[in-house]
Motif scaffolding. Sequence first.
Motif, short mmCIF file in Angstrom:
data_model
loop_
_atom_site.label_atom_id
_atom_site.label_comp_id
_atom_site.label_asym_id
_atom_site.label_seq_id
_atom_site.Cartn_x
_atom_site.Cartn_y
_atom_site.Cartn_z
N ILE A 75 0.87 -1.18 0.00
CA ILE A 75 0.00 0.00 0.00
C ILE A 75 0.90 1.23 0.00
O ILE A 75 1.80 1.36 0.83
N THR A 76 0.66 2.14 -0.94
CA THR A 76 1.53 3.30 -1.09
C THR A 76 0.86 4.61 -0.65
O THR A 76 1.57 5.57 -0.34
N HIS A 77 -0.47 4.64 -0.63
CA HIS A 77 -1.16 5.87 -0.26
C HIS A 77 -2.57 5.54 0.19
O HIS A 77 -3.24 4.69 -0.41
N ILE A 78 -3.00 6.21 1.25
CA ILE A 78 -4.39 6.14 1.70
C ILE A 78 -4.91 7.56 1.80
O ILE A 78 -4.29 8.42 2.45
N TRP A 79 -6.02 7.83 1.12
CA TRP A 79 -6.76 9.09 1.31
C TRP A 79 -8.12 8.74 1.87
O TRP A 79 -8.78 7.80 1.43
N VAL A 80 -8.56 9.53 2.86
CA VAL A 80 -9.85 9.24 3.48
C VAL A 80 -10.39 10.51 4.11
O VAL A 80 -9.63 11.40 4.52
N THR A 81 -11.70 10.62 4.15
CA THR A 81 -12.33 11.74 4.85
C THR A 81 -13.68 11.31 5.40
O THR A 81 -14.36 10.45 4.83
N THR A 82 -14.04 11.91 6.52
CA THR A 82 -15.34 11.73 7.14
C THR A 82 -15.57 12.92 8.05
O THR A 82 -14.68 13.75 8.26
#
Length: 377
Positions: A75-82
């Motif tokens: 895994i190279t990148h995680i983008w997340v929003t809440t």
Amino acid sequence: MSHDPTHLARLRPTLTRSISPENFDGSPGGGGRATEGTGAEAGRDLGQGWKISPSVDVKAGETFTLAEIDTAGVITHIWVTTHPDNWRTLVLRAYWDGSEEPAVEVPYGDFFCHGWGVFAQVDSQMVAANPHGGFNSYWPMPFREGARLTLENTSDTDARVYYQVTYEIGGDHSEDAYFHAQWRRSNPLDEATPHVLLEGIEGQGQYVGTYIAWGVHSNGWWGEGEIKFYMDDDDPVSGFPTIAGTGTEDYFGGAWNFDIPGEGYTAFTTPYLGMPQVIRSDGLYVAQQRFGMYRWHVADPIRFAKGLPKVDIQALGWKSAGRYLPLRDDIASTAFFYLDRPAAARPAAPDYDAMEIQYHAGPGPLSPIGPARTEQA
């Protein structure tokens, strides 16, 4: 896994994939095929391919699988929003190579340097937090057989989450260590007792980062305490570690109380260390100051051969006659490390009560910061 920009020109036998609500399994050509989802009503005039499934609703009390990968990769990148109300009610977990025990088990917000439910810009190499709550992780997370990422919703309210997990498949990860992250909270800290960040870790690896959400429970300076790394054959009972810091603000890259004369506590964020968050008293419900600090050991990883028996940090202020004053603050830490095995000794899993931010005034109106738990009539 290198952050050296020269690797961008190198041809490699790997392929990029991405998992999101628009492509739940990351399959080739699998994106944008949804005909139902959280955006279906908005896209009813446009149809398939027009943002029909941009997010998911993680139901109250349930765990949602963000990503499941059944091959070797990283895994190279995680983008997340809440919504900010969810930052301390969701728990992020990661499992490597079929392990039943999570290597990552951290409140969502703390993993992204946001332990207080209040936004602060973070401009660092490994974690970036952008307005308003766009959270990004660049920690490389390799695995040899597969990976699974989940979000548990510990509240009694559904949480809408937008996310994208980008990863590479292929390549040889047989000599890569597994990524770990653990969360602990002392609230309040026991009398004259350091806060523990890690304990009982066995195996070879490297410690690579610390985030602390520090809530001060008294007047005066609070950051005189030292961080200590007990490595390999060190005995924590002896009190003599291999690495002993010289003060809390020193470890996080600041000096002299983080105080620019005339300005007071001064927030800062840099590639490897920072104090991006200073929450001052509002004279009402927020009675004491709160801080968020990170230190990434990316250029200077702390390498160990046999394990980390303990990592802890003191909470010290001052009292009369120039004497240290042990403090009993609210300290929540996230420790990041790589290990030669996919599971390690870890504390009890975070639950709603352990994570709760105590900003509330009771049954009346809520402070503008901190999530609320609704009670059923």
